[in-house]
Motif scaffolding. Sequence first.
Motif, PDB file in Angstrom:
ATOM      1  N   GLY A  30       0.778  -1.231   0.000  1.00 58.07           N
ATOM      2  CA  GLY A  30       0.000   0.000   0.000  1.00 58.07           C
ATOM      3  C   GLY A  30       0.809   1.279   0.000  1.00 58.07           C
ATOM      4  O   GLY A  30       0.369   2.286   0.557  1.00 58.07           O
ATOM      5  N   LYS A  31       1.959   1.292  -0.649  1.00 60.64           N
ATOM      6  CA  LYS A  31       2.766   2.505  -0.697  1.00 60.64           C
ATOM      7  C   LYS A  31       2.052   3.584  -1.493  1.00 60.64           C
ATOM      8  O   LYS A  31       1.552   3.343  -2.583  1.00 60.64           O
ATOM      9  CB  LYS A  31       4.125   2.205  -1.333  1.00 60.64           C
ATOM     10  CG  LYS A  31       5.046   3.416  -1.442  1.00 60.64           C
ATOM     11  CD  LYS A  31       6.373   3.038  -2.086  1.00 60.64           C
ATOM     12  CE  LYS A  31       7.263   4.245  -2.283  1.00 60.64           C
ATOM     13  NZ  LYS A  31       8.559   3.891  -2.916  1.00 60.64           N
ATOM     14  N   GLU A  32       2.004   4.805  -0.943  1.00 63.23           N
ATOM     15  CA  GLU A  32       1.361   5.917  -1.632  1.00 63.23           C
ATOM     16  C   GLU A  32       1.995   7.238  -1.214  1.00 63.23           C
ATOM     17  O   GLU A  32       2.641   7.334  -0.164  1.00 63.23           O
ATOM     18  CB  GLU A  32      -0.139   5.940  -1.344  1.00 63.23           C
ATOM     19  CG  GLU A  32      -0.498   6.106   0.118  1.00 63.23           C
ATOM     20  CD  GLU A  32      -2.001   6.119   0.342  1.00 63.23           C
ATOM     21  OE1 GLU A  32      -2.727   6.486  -0.595  1.00 63.23           O
ATOM     22  OE2 GLU A  32      -2.438   5.766   1.445  1.00 63.23           O
ATOM     23  N   ILE A  33       1.790   8.257  -2.043  1.00 58.46           N
ATOM     24  CA  ILE A  33       2.324   9.585  -1.774  1.00 58.46           C
ATOM     25  C   ILE A  33       1.390  10.324  -0.818  1.00 58.46           C
ATOM     26  O   ILE A  33       0.172  10.332  -0.995  1.00 58.46           O
ATOM     27  CB  ILE A  33       2.490  10.378  -3.078  1.00 58.46           C
ATOM     28  CG1 ILE A  33       3.603   9.764  -3.939  1.00 58.46           C
ATOM     29  CG2 ILE A  33       2.806  11.837  -2.792  1.00 58.46           C
ATOM     30  CD1 ILE A  33       3.777  10.435  -5.281  1.00 58.46           C
ATOM     31  N   VAL A  34       1.972  10.951   0.192  1.00 58.90           N
ATOM     32  CA  VAL A  34       1.216  11.772   1.129  1.00 58.90           C
ATOM     33  C   VAL A  34       1.324  13.239   0.750  1.00 58.90           C
ATOM     34  O   VAL A  34       0.340  13.967   0.728  1.00 58.90           O
ATOM     35  CB  VAL A  34       1.710  11.552   2.573  1.00 58.90           C
ATOM     36  CG1 VAL A  34       1.025  12.507   3.539  1.00 58.90           C
ATOM     37  CG2 VAL A  34       1.486  10.107   3.001  1.00 58.90           C
ATOM     38  N   SER A  35       2.535  13.693   0.442  1.00 55.09           N
ATOM     39  CA  SER A  35       2.735  15.100   0.094  1.00 55.09           C
ATOM     40  C   SER A  35       4.023  15.241  -0.689  1.00 55.09           C
ATOM     41  O   SER A  35       4.926  14.413  -0.598  1.00 55.09           O
ATOM     42  CB  SER A  35       2.793  15.960   1.362  1.00 55.09           C
ATOM     43  OG  SER A  35       2.966  17.321   1.037  1.00 55.09           O
ATOM     44  N   THR A  36       4.103  16.303  -1.453  1.00 52.90           N
ATOM     45  CA  THR A  36       5.318  16.652  -2.172  1.00 52.90           C
ATOM     46  C   THR A  36       5.663  18.097  -1.862  1.00 52.90           C
ATOM     47  O   THR A  36       4.799  18.898  -1.488  1.00 52.90           O
ATOM     48  CB  THR A  36       5.149  16.497  -3.700  1.00 52.90           C
ATOM     49  OG1 THR A  36       4.166  17.435  -4.152  1.00 52.90           O
ATOM     50  CG2 THR A  36       4.719  15.082  -4.050  1.00 52.90           C
TER      51      THR A  36
ATOM     52  N   ASP B 111       4.986  25.489 -15.490  1.00 51.16           N
ATOM     53  CA  ASP B 111       4.895  24.217 -14.782  1.00 51.16           C
ATOM     54  C   ASP B 111       3.484  23.657 -14.842  1.00 51.16           C
ATOM     55  O   ASP B 111       2.502  24.397 -15.014  1.00 51.16           O
ATOM     56  CB  ASP B 111       5.310  24.383 -13.315  1.00 51.16           C
ATOM     57  CG  ASP B 111       6.818  24.510 -13.152  1.00 51.16           C
ATOM     58  OD1 ASP B 111       7.535  24.194 -14.131  1.00 51.16           O
ATOM     59  OD2 ASP B 111       7.269  24.935 -12.082  1.00 51.16           O
ATOM     60  N   PHE B 112       3.406  22.331 -14.686  1.00 55.87           N
ATOM     61  CA  PHE B 112       2.137  21.618 -14.623  1.00 55.87           C
ATOM     62  C   PHE B 112       1.888  21.216 -13.179  1.00 55.87           C
ATOM     63  O   PHE B 112       2.775  20.678 -12.514  1.00 55.87           O
ATOM     64  CB  PHE B 112       2.181  20.384 -15.532  1.00 55.87           C
ATOM     65  CG  PHE B 112       0.999  19.463 -15.369  1.00 55.87           C
ATOM     66  CD1 PHE B 112      -0.204  19.728 -16.008  1.00 55.87           C
ATOM     67  CD2 PHE B 112       1.099  18.316 -14.582  1.00 55.87           C
ATOM     68  CE1 PHE B 112      -1.287  18.882 -15.861  1.00 55.87           C
ATOM     69  CE2 PHE B 112       0.035  17.456 -14.445  1.00 55.87           C
ATOM     70  CZ  PHE B 112      -1.176  17.738 -15.083  1.00 55.87           C
ATOM     71  N   ALA B 113       0.685  21.477 -12.662  1.00 56.38           N
ATOM     72  CA  ALA B 113       0.335  21.140 -11.281  1.00 56.38           C
ATOM     73  C   ALA B 113      -0.264  19.745 -11.228  1.00 56.38           C
ATOM     74  O   ALA B 113      -1.336  19.490 -11.791  1.00 56.38           O
ATOM     75  CB  ALA B 113      -0.653  22.158 -10.723  1.00 56.38           C
ATOM     76  N   CYS B 114       0.439  18.828 -10.584  1.00 49.76           N
ATOM     77  CA  CYS B 114      -0.046  17.459 -10.427  1.00 49.76           C
ATOM     78  C   CYS B 114      -1.177  17.412  -9.401  1.00 49.76           C
ATOM     79  O   CYS B 114      -1.359  18.344  -8.614  1.00 49.76           O
ATOM     80  CB  CYS B 114       1.082  16.540  -9.983  1.00 49.76           C
ATOM     81  SG  CYS B 114       2.570  16.605 -11.015  1.00 49.76           S
ATOM     82  N   ASN B 115      -1.915  16.313  -9.411  1.00 47.50           N
ATOM     83  CA  ASN B 115      -2.995  16.164  -8.436  1.00 47.50           C
ATOM     84  C   ASN B 115      -2.471  16.122  -7.009  1.00 47.50           C
ATOM     85  O   ASN B 115      -3.173  16.497  -6.072  1.00 47.50           O
ATOM     86  CB  ASN B 115      -3.796  14.892  -8.725  1.00 47.50           C
ATOM     87  CG  ASN B 115      -4.632  15.021  -9.989  1.00 47.50           C
ATOM     88  OD1 ASN B 115      -4.823  16.126 -10.503  1.00 47.50           O
ATOM     89  ND2 ASN B 115      -5.132  13.908 -10.489  1.00 47.50           N
TER      90      ASN B 115
ATOM     91  N   ASP C  58       6.083  11.372 -14.068  1.00 47.39           N
ATOM     92  CA  ASP C  58       6.885  12.402 -13.406  1.00 47.39           C
ATOM     93  C   ASP C  58       6.211  12.926 -12.150  1.00 47.39           C
ATOM     94  O   ASP C  58       6.879  13.385 -11.227  1.00 47.39           O
ATOM     95  CB  ASP C  58       7.146  13.565 -14.364  1.00 47.39           C
ATOM     96  CG  ASP C  58       7.883  13.134 -15.617  1.00 47.39           C
ATOM     97  OD1 ASP C  58       9.111  12.954 -15.545  1.00 47.39           O
ATOM     98  OD2 ASP C  58       7.231  12.956 -16.653  1.00 47.39           O
ATOM     99  N   CYS C  59       4.883  12.886 -12.098  1.00 45.92           N
ATOM    100  CA  CYS C  59       4.148  13.377 -10.928  1.00 45.92           C
ATOM    101  C   CYS C  59       4.203  12.395  -9.761  1.00 45.92           C
ATOM    102  O   CYS C  59       3.941  12.773  -8.621  1.00 45.92           O
ATOM    103  CB  CYS C  59       2.687  13.626 -11.291  1.00 45.92           C
ATOM    104  SG  CYS C  59       2.402  15.151 -12.225  1.00 45.92           S
ATOM    105  N   HIS C  60       4.490  11.145 -10.042  1.00 45.76           N
ATOM    106  CA  HIS C  60       4.477  10.069  -9.045  1.00 45.76           C
ATOM    107  C   HIS C  60       3.060   9.730  -8.578  1.00 45.76           C
ATOM    108  O   HIS C  60       2.890   9.028  -7.592  1.00 45.76           O
ATOM    109  CB  HIS C  60       5.363  10.405  -7.842  1.00 45.76           C
ATOM    110  CG  HIS C  60       6.808  10.585  -8.193  1.00 45.76           C
ATOM    111  ND1 HIS C  60       7.656   9.529  -8.446  1.00 45.76           N
ATOM    112  CD2 HIS C  60       7.548  11.703  -8.349  1.00 45.76           C
ATOM    113  CE1 HIS C  60       8.858   9.991  -8.732  1.00 45.76           C
ATOM    114  NE2 HIS C  60       8.822  11.299  -8.684  1.00 45.76           N
TER     115      HIS C  60
END
Length: 486
Positions: free
Chosen positions: A149-155, A412-416, A432-434
């Motif tokens: 369940g690995k996921e992105i929390v914040s960038t 720049d492009f804003a990822c979700n 590239d957004c991960h």
Amino acid sequence: MAKATLCFAHVFTATAAVLWMAAAGYGQGEAVPSPCSNNNGGCQHMCNVSISDSDSLLAYSCTCNIGYHLAEDMHNCVLVDEFLLYSDDKFIKGKVLSNVSPGYIAAIPPVTTSNAGSAGLDFDARDNYIYYSDVSQNIIYRIYRNGTGKEIVSTSPNGCVEGLVVDWVAKNLYYIDSRKGTLNVVSTRNVTNQRVLLKITKKPSVQRGIVVHPNKGYIFFSEMGISRAYTDGSNLIKLNSHNQRWPRGLALDFATDRLYWCDVLSEKVQHSNLDGTDVRDITSTSIRSPWLIATHKDWMYIIDWDRDAIMKLHKLTGVLDNIEVRQPRNWLMGVKVYSEHEQLIVKNHPCSIAADYGGCQKLCFAVPFKKWKVSLLKARCDCPFGEKVDSDGKTCVADPNAESMACPNAQDFACNNMRCIPKAYVCDGYDDCHDNSDEVLNCTRAEYTEPSPVPTVVPVSGGASKCIQCRFVITLSIVLAYLFVV
């Protein structure tokens, strides 16, 4: 003619006997059933067959998967509830605190990070999550303790994510961006809800430590001194720093409400009350170059860079008990003690799940206040970027004047996930957004289809043994036929 017929009869009889013996398994011994073949030997996880030393008969023993240890019945498995959680420049690992099962010390499957390592590390024991920051990507990830369940929390676009800490009650994650000089918060209930709480400094500074005391409503962080604020970022103060030179790692002893830290310049460990008073030094010849610290029960666990090790010492006397981890080749970067007992929730906490997170729609902060000279907590609701709290004090509405998380560069492009990438990277076939948001929006390129694999014939190992057995029978039959004829 009669002799030839008799010889042929003998040859036929001998050949038939040899074939019968081969088919019956003569000379191979009787098959012995495996003790693990019946209901897995009664083992909950794994059953291992062995040979008994006393009578040379088959025996068995039960073992458990990573993260579990054998129960007292030696058959069932129990989840390891406390372990040393640490990170280096390649992995995040877990080590059991006690030798619950001989030969097994891994408490979690190793989590691979980038070569730059993980600077921030924390956990939420009730949700079974481990949180960590990837230094090279400036991304905060979370993953279940079982490795799924690995996921992105914040960038943090164009930032430098360092220390992070989890408020396990209100479900908020705080992190420091040293390049932007900000203290930020993200809701772990919905990671799209995030905002900047404090502008710490206007220019890059040293690496910082950060801890939170959810049951007192305080957050502490180090920056050439130690600062304390309420969990919503208000009431920021500098703690008494006459004994501090360069405090780096921070830790809280929740049982005694003492704040611990490593002073990098003086190369010693100190601790104080939560208001910075009653500063005490821990003198120990075992401590050489302390960098990070965690406390648990009567012990403190210190990353010492001079020793390339994590040491276990008494939290008051500094007496060395054990070298828990020694890694001369890998740079140790984070240490915690994963334990639900370290993450208790006081009764009637205003931002707990039992209180419906204070009734707040998006962000809940438990802040301290006094009533008749008694320190209590109250809920304060807040909203993420681009929104403000409505008149009811709980829900969020759009605020065109609020700070936005939009990318500062128009190219720049804003990822979700609020990461910023060059627009040229959109629809280039690489995530590239991960979060793949740059590859699913209006991307019209033809999808690549893998060609069907060519079937490959793989020889079965059992066939080779059968072939050898057939050759043996045929050869033996020819030899017997020759003997009878002669």
